[in-house]
Scaffold this active site. Sequence first.
Site, PDB file in Angstrom:
ATOM      1  CG  ASP A  66      25.680 -39.401 -49.942  1.00 48.18           C
ATOM      2  OD1 ASP A  66      25.363 -38.262 -49.575  1.00 48.18           O
ATOM      3  OD2 ASP A  66      26.825 -39.727 -50.290  1.00 48.18           O
ATOM      4  CB  THR A  99      25.832 -33.487 -51.844  1.00 47.63           C
ATOM      5  OG1 THR A  99      24.970 -34.462 -51.291  1.00 47.63           O
ATOM      6  CG2 THR A  99      27.149 -33.533 -51.123  1.00 47.63           C
ATOM      7  CB  THR A 100      20.619 -33.574 -52.563  1.00 51.54           C
ATOM      8  OG1 THR A 100      21.256 -34.782 -52.171  1.00 51.54           O
ATOM      9  CG2 THR A 100      19.592 -33.867 -53.628  1.00 51.54           C
ATOM     10  CG  ASP A 389      27.160 -37.157 -45.304  1.00 53.38           C
ATOM     11  OD1 ASP A 389      28.358 -37.227 -45.636  1.00 53.38           O
ATOM     12  OD2 ASP A 389      26.209 -37.251 -46.105  1.00 53.38           O
TER      13      ASP A 389
HETATM   14  P1  ADP Z   1      21.414 -32.864 -48.814  1.00 57.62           P
HETATM   15  O1  ADP Z   1      22.182 -33.817 -49.678  1.00 57.62           O
HETATM   16  O2  ADP Z   1      21.278 -31.531 -49.466  1.00 57.62           O
HETATM   17  O3  ADP Z   1      21.915 -32.796 -47.425  1.00 57.62           O
HETATM   18  P2  ADP Z   1      19.138 -34.271 -47.726  1.00 57.62           P
HETATM   19  O4  ADP Z   1      18.430 -35.368 -48.414  1.00 57.62           O
HETATM   20  O5  ADP Z   1      19.993 -34.610 -46.571  1.00 57.62           O
HETATM   21  O6  ADP Z   1      19.926 -33.440 -48.811  1.00 57.62           O
HETATM   22  O7  ADP Z   1      18.020 -33.245 -47.252  1.00 57.62           O
HETATM   23  C1  ADP Z   1      18.363 -32.063 -46.600  1.00 57.62           C
HETATM   24  C2  ADP Z   1      17.152 -31.178 -46.483  1.00 57.62           C
HETATM   25  O8  ADP Z   1      16.141 -31.783 -45.677  1.00 57.62           O
HETATM   26  C3  ADP Z   1      17.503 -29.861 -45.817  1.00 57.62           C
HETATM   27  O9  ADP Z   1      16.932 -28.809 -46.526  1.00 57.62           O
HETATM   28  C4  ADP Z   1      16.888 -29.997 -44.439  1.00 57.62           C
HETATM   29  O10 ADP Z   1      16.514 -28.747 -43.880  1.00 57.62           O
HETATM   30  C5  ADP Z   1      15.683 -30.839 -44.721  1.00 57.62           C
HETATM   31  N1  ADP Z   1      15.201 -31.542 -43.539  1.00 57.62           N
HETATM   32  C6  ADP Z   1      15.915 -32.320 -42.714  1.00 57.62           C
HETATM   33  N2  ADP Z   1      15.146 -32.787 -41.713  1.00 57.62           N
HETATM   34  C7  ADP Z   1      13.908 -32.303 -41.914  1.00 57.62           C
HETATM   35  C8  ADP Z   1      12.644 -32.433 -41.218  1.00 57.62           C
HETATM   36  N3  ADP Z   1      12.525 -33.166 -40.124  1.00 57.62           N
HETATM   37  N4  ADP Z   1      11.592 -31.787 -41.712  1.00 57.62           N
HETATM   38  C9  ADP Z   1      11.691 -31.043 -42.829  1.00 57.62           C
HETATM   39  N5  ADP Z   1      12.839 -30.894 -43.526  1.00 57.62           N
HETATM   40  C10 ADP Z   1      13.935 -31.506 -43.078  1.00 57.62           C
END
Ligand code: ADP
Length: 533
Positions: A66, A99-100, A389
Amino acid sequence: MSGGSREPPVVLDDDDDLLHLRDDDARQYNIDAAHGVVEAVRSTFGPRGLDKMLVGTTGDTTVTNDGVTVLNSMDIDHPAAKLLVQVARAQEEEVGDGTTTAVLFAGALLRQAEDLLERGLHPVLIVDGYHVAVERAFEDIDDLADPLDAGDDTALERIARTSLIGTSVETDATALVPLLVEAVRRATVDGTVDFDLLQVHAHAGRSITRSEVFTGAVVEGDACHEAMPREIDDARVMLLDGTMELEPTEHEVRVEADTADGLAAILADEETRLDRAVEHVLETGANVVLVTGNVDDRASAFLSSEGVLAVDHLGWGDAELRFLRDALGAAVVTDLGAVAEDTLGHASVRRDDEHDCFLLESDGGLGASLVLRGATRSVVDEIDRSASDALDVMARAIADDRTLPGGGAVEVELAARLRGHADGVRGPQQLAVGAFADALETIPRTLASNAGFDVVNVLTGLRAAHAAGDANAGLDVSDGSVLDAREAGIVEPAQVKEQALLGATRTAAQLLEIDLVVSAEGLSPVVDGDESS
Ligand code: ADP
Ligand code: MG
């Protein structure tokens, strides 16, 4: 704070203790600091993001994916870096996810701005262009968003799953996601999620698959008497905000207690009074008694002999009492005389000795408990963070009712549209709008590079698919190809994206508009990270 050609309003002497940076130097100094923060979270991003192990000063360990948790653990004292951490915190508070994304995007906007500054573009024009671009992006988001069928469990499950992907919970998502949807359902009244109706407990020691959600409450503590039952199927629960004990009034004590007989008489009197009160409770049919204050030995022995389970010293405040009341369908009584059959809640009671608590599952209550389980404290804490989250994101999606395709799809589409719009923007701002579009693509780029794919190939493929009219084309992290993100169930609430774009744009603008840095302490390196990866 703008106006590079103007002298700053502060008159500075050449005091050696103060360090001054002006204009480009000031900006560069801040941008460098911001990049330090971006790099700290970059590798956690997306489904193939890596976890970070954070070791605190006391040796406590957190393993997390996170972004905010990583940033919170770092010892950051550079003001510009702090601003970026602030974006992540605001994102977490406002929407609970993304957040990221916000941090990466802010970093990319600054990186783009560096280029434009080098090409001689004035920071104010860059900032203006970014604001034009974010407005356009919001319009396009509205256009691209699909409505969410909030009544559809599968739709909510997709949103929860997308949010959990990349966290340590991902492999157990199949077990957890339906529970999270169930939890949201149980906390929904009239179409809105009310988190006051949901209590989340994180219990270490058992597998995540043993997590559960039920209408009712978890009551911490043990029975106040050894011989009391610990499991009751057909429980009728009394909620007492008060005590069950002998309470001779001070007045009586003063008047009559000067003789031994007098004192004995008072106590006998009080004992009868307490016994009557307990008898009254028993007559109502109560067999579980939850008490915020003390239950004294006499009362507890009496209750125990009648097969009643009593838990005392619960110390609940107003909010907890309200939750218990609603979850168990009971009334809170403050005086034993007020207990009646219809003030009792109904539940079945189970004992969890390992966590020293009771689980009260009710049949008619409004209010649910989610018990998350995981092998160790650190595992279950990360499950707790990820689950929280996902719960936020579902609530957000239900309230907002608009979803976007993830996996980089929406960013590539927005970038393509913005480049189209940029042609219609006059002057140097056009460059900034184009730069904003490029910055958006940091999202698919980072997804690709964290998954080990060639960034240029991936981006070329995605751009081509979008140019061919496929607005849902996103990255397939299993093989680097293009997939239909909506069909693959990778969807996110529009608000998460909007908030990330807005927060990042504002922060980048703020940093670009600073043309003077004065520091009394000297200018230190950016991040004294105690992060390790
Ligand atoms: P954040 O802190 O921004 O939520 P995450 O590490 O949770 O960062 O990553 C979120 C990103 O990963 C988003 O852009 C989302 O669309 C992408 N994502 C989530 N699941 C998948 C998947 N199965 N395949 C490709 N991208 C994905
Ligand atoms: Mg996320």
